[in-house]
Design a protein around this motif. Sequence first.
Motif, PDB file in Angstrom:
ATOM      1  N   GLU A  29       0.727  -1.385   0.054  1.00  0.00           N
ATOM      2  CA  GLU A  29       0.048  -0.041  -0.036  1.00  0.00           C
ATOM      3  C   GLU A  29       0.839   1.325   0.204  1.00  0.00           C
ATOM      4  N   PHE A  30       2.280   1.114   0.043  1.00  0.00           N
ATOM      5  CA  PHE A  30       2.939   2.248   0.063  1.00  0.00           C
ATOM      6  C   PHE A  30       4.203   2.328  -0.761  1.00  0.00           C
ATOM      7  N   THR A  31       4.384   3.245  -1.757  1.00  0.00           N
ATOM      8  CA  THR A  31       5.399   3.427  -2.596  1.00  0.00           C
ATOM      9  C   THR A  31       6.188   4.747  -2.407  1.00  0.00           C
ATOM     10  N   ARG A  32       7.613   4.819  -1.724  1.00  0.00           N
ATOM     11  CA  ARG A  32       8.348   5.805  -1.501  1.00  0.00           C
ATOM     12  C   ARG A  32       9.177   6.313  -2.826  1.00  0.00           C
ATOM     13  N   ALA A  33       8.938   7.572  -3.257  1.00  0.00           N
ATOM     14  CA  ALA A  33       9.532   8.060  -4.433  1.00  0.00           C
ATOM     15  C   ALA A  33      10.282   9.269  -3.986  1.00  0.00           C
ATOM     16  N   THR A  34      11.641   9.559  -4.321  1.00  0.00           N
ATOM     17  CA  THR A  34      12.252  10.712  -4.052  1.00  0.00           C
ATOM     18  C   THR A  34      13.013  11.077  -5.584  1.00  0.00           C
ATOM     19  N   THR A  35      13.244  12.329  -5.766  1.00  0.00           N
ATOM     20  CA  THR A  35      14.258  12.721  -6.821  1.00  0.00           C
ATOM     21  C   THR A  35      15.471  13.265  -6.215  1.00  0.00           C
ATOM     22  N   GLU A  36      16.526  12.668  -6.989  1.00  0.00           N
ATOM     23  CA  GLU A  36      17.772  13.363  -6.707  1.00  0.00           C
ATOM     24  C   GLU A  36      18.142  14.244  -7.814  1.00  0.00           C
ATOM     25  N   LEU A  37      18.393  15.196  -7.278  1.00  0.00           N
ATOM     26  CA  LEU A  37      18.935  16.766  -8.157  1.00  0.00           C
ATOM     27  C   LEU A  37      20.513  16.552  -8.417  1.00  0.00           C
ATOM     28  N   ARG A  38      21.002  16.552  -9.571  1.00  0.00           N
ATOM     29  CA  ARG A  38      22.142  16.690  -9.818  1.00  0.00           C
ATOM     30  C   ARG A  38      22.774  17.974 -10.540  1.00  0.00           C
ATOM     31  N   LEU A  39      23.561  18.843  -9.948  1.00  0.00           N
ATOM     32  CA  LEU A  39      24.141  19.968 -10.479  1.00  0.00           C
ATOM     33  C   LEU A  39      25.784  19.598 -10.917  1.00  0.00           C
ATOM     34  N   HIS A  40      25.923  20.087 -12.276  1.00  0.00           N
ATOM     35  CA  HIS A  40      27.227  19.454 -12.816  1.00  0.00           C
ATOM     36  C   HIS A  40      27.906  21.070 -13.014  1.00  0.00           C
ATOM     37  N   GLY A  41      29.024  21.127 -12.862  1.00  0.00           N
ATOM     38  CA  GLY A  41      30.008  22.143 -13.212  1.00  0.00           C
ATOM     39  C   GLY A  41      31.681  21.964 -12.877  1.00  0.00           C
ATOM     40  N   PHE A  70      13.378  24.075 -16.597  1.00  0.00           N
ATOM     41  CA  PHE A  70      14.358  24.610 -15.533  1.00  0.00           C
ATOM     42  C   PHE A  70      15.789  24.600 -16.555  1.00  0.00           C
ATOM     43  N   ALA A  71      15.577  24.851 -17.725  1.00  0.00           N
ATOM     44  CA  ALA A  71      16.812  24.919 -18.615  1.00  0.00           C
ATOM     45  C   ALA A  71      17.666  25.921 -18.335  1.00  0.00           C
ATOM     46  N   ASP A  72      17.121  27.084 -17.640  1.00  0.00           N
ATOM     47  CA  ASP A  72      17.920  28.251 -17.677  1.00  0.00           C
ATOM     48  C   ASP A  72      18.106  28.384 -15.960  1.00  0.00           C
ATOM     49  N   ALA A  73      17.482  27.764 -15.183  1.00  0.00           N
ATOM     50  CA  ALA A  73      17.038  28.122 -13.762  1.00  0.00           C
ATOM     51  C   ALA A  73      18.120  27.972 -12.768  1.00  0.00           C
ATOM     52  N   PHE A  74      19.196  27.071 -13.258  1.00  0.00           N
ATOM     53  CA  PHE A  74      20.371  26.910 -12.272  1.00  0.00           C
ATOM     54  C   PHE A  74      21.978  27.537 -12.696  1.00  0.00           C
ATOM     55  N   ALA A  75      21.974  27.262 -14.395  1.00  0.00           N
ATOM     56  CA  ALA A  75      23.236  27.604 -14.643  1.00  0.00           C
ATOM     57  C   ALA A  75      23.654  29.162 -14.356  1.00  0.00           C
ATOM     58  N   GLY A  76      25.039  29.180 -14.288  1.00  0.00           N
ATOM     59  CA  GLY A  76      25.885  30.413 -14.122  1.00  0.00           C
ATOM     60  C   GLY A  76      26.846  30.491 -13.243  1.00  0.00           C
ATOM     61  N   GLU A  77      27.719  31.284 -13.018  1.00  0.00           N
ATOM     62  CA  GLU A  77      28.775  31.695 -12.003  1.00  0.00           C
ATOM     63  C   GLU A  77      28.491  32.533 -10.824  1.00  0.00           C
ATOM     64  N   TRP A  78      28.537  31.975  -9.830  1.00  0.00           N
ATOM     65  CA  TRP A  78      27.711  32.465  -8.574  1.00  0.00           C
ATOM     66  C   TRP A  78      28.887  32.618  -7.403  1.00  0.00           C
ATOM     67  N   THR A  79      28.821  33.104  -6.149  1.00  0.00           N
ATOM     68  CA  THR A  79      28.947  32.457  -4.972  1.00  0.00           C
ATOM     69  C   THR A  79      27.832  31.664  -4.532  1.00  0.00           C
ATOM     70  N   PHE A  80      27.998  30.960  -3.436  1.00  0.00           N
ATOM     71  CA  PHE A  80      26.855  30.365  -2.969  1.00  0.00           C
ATOM     72  C   PHE A  80      25.697  31.065  -2.552  1.00  0.00           C
ATOM     73  N   GLY A  81      26.085  32.010  -1.675  1.00  0.00           N
ATOM     74  CA  GLY A  81      25.024  32.900  -1.350  1.00  0.00           C
ATOM     75  C   GLY A  81      24.258  33.518  -2.302  1.00  0.00           C
ATOM     76  N   GLU A  82      24.812  33.781  -3.542  1.00  0.00           N
ATOM     77  CA  GLU A  82      24.032  34.574  -4.544  1.00  0.00           C
ATOM     78  C   GLU A  82      23.202  33.486  -5.020  1.00  0.00           C
ATOM     79  N   PHE A  83      23.752  32.231  -5.200  1.00  0.00           N
ATOM     80  CA  PHE A  83      22.938  31.095  -5.846  1.00  0.00           C
ATOM     81  C   PHE A  83      21.699  30.973  -4.811  1.00  0.00           C
ATOM     82  N   SER A  84      21.787  31.110  -3.620  1.00  0.00           N
ATOM     83  CA  SER A  84      20.694  30.896  -2.720  1.00  0.00           C
ATOM     84  C   SER A  84      19.696  31.983  -3.029  1.00  0.00           C
ATOM     85  N   ALA A  85      20.118  33.178  -3.142  1.00  0.00           N
ATOM     86  CA  ALA A  85      19.362  34.505  -3.161  1.00  0.00           C
ATOM     87  C   ALA A  85      18.564  34.233  -4.567  1.00  0.00           C
TER      88      ALA A  85
END
Length: 349
Positions: A29-41, A70-85
């Motif tokens: 009665e229970f299926t557990r699913a999660t999604t692993e997001l992988r960022l490359h650079g 999400f094609a352009d959602a994550f790509a770029g050069e940042w500091t970690f703080g800038e990425f979070s913002a």
Amino acid sequence: MSLYDRLAELPLVVEDHGRRRHEVTPRPEFTRATTELRLHGRGATGAGEDVTYEAADHDAFAAADDAGAFADAFAGEWTFGEFSAHLDDVALWPEPPERETSRDYRRWAVESAALDLALRQADTTLGDALDRTYDPVRFVVSTRVESMDRIETLLDVDPDAEFKLDPEPDWSEALFADLADTGRVRIADLKGYYEGTSVDVPADPDLYRRTVESFPDAVIEDARWTEETRPVLEPETDRLSWDAPIHGVEDVEALPVEPRWLNVKPSRFGTVESLLECIEYCLDRDVSLYGGGQYELGPGRSHLQVLASLFYPETPNDVAPSAYNDADPPADLPRSPLEIADAVGLSWG
């Protein structure tokens, strides 16, 4: 310098991203699913895990990602703080989630992947970045029980196992007594703050009384404070803990009593900044912390163990290796305390 400030200036280059679905069906009665997001650079990969519970939300995320949302959602050069913002302006949910709490879960998946990547690109670990050491992690096994069978199975594999259990209104006095006789119950989770889920437990004064009396040395988690339960809980304030209501420092400050214990589940905080701010706030006030899991199937479990190792290694952490969830756990399971070896980025092993 705050804990977060030590990480905010880490350089981060994200070139593209991918994802990986994890799924198990522990019960029909229970299926557990999660999604692993992988960022490359820059030849490195950082991973985070979205622990949203509804499989339909993972399906919708995969469909939106495949369609280029999400094609352009994550790509770029940042500091970690800038990425979070920057993530404040990214629509991580093209469709609303089934539960609002899932918004934090996905935000944490992206932020933890970015932090993992930034640390790897800097050729460092979270411990080194925060100037903290990795200590062996004491862990407990979280399991739901209907009889002593499950407990006996786990004790056969690991005779020294300690437990985090979820008392139920239909537990018999005999079951309470048998569990108490093991001397191994370290946390009793009353789940009084869940609403509209399959694990909701009403704030029942009788259940609360049986729990606190049966397990006099256990931490009592998520007991809802009401006029009816208050007489039971007031004498136990030194061992009350909270989990589901805690998403940031403001939630800690809003608790009905000054807490002595808290369950830290990183994904509930959404951002690395909120998580570290809360950890720092609690450590400054001698609040005992322990890590909590959410049935992670991918890198998220390693992240929980690393955080416990760095900040609260000696408390009853609900971060047991995932194989403890197996119906027939293998005989060679790692034992508590867990040695954190070969740390890399936000992970280990």
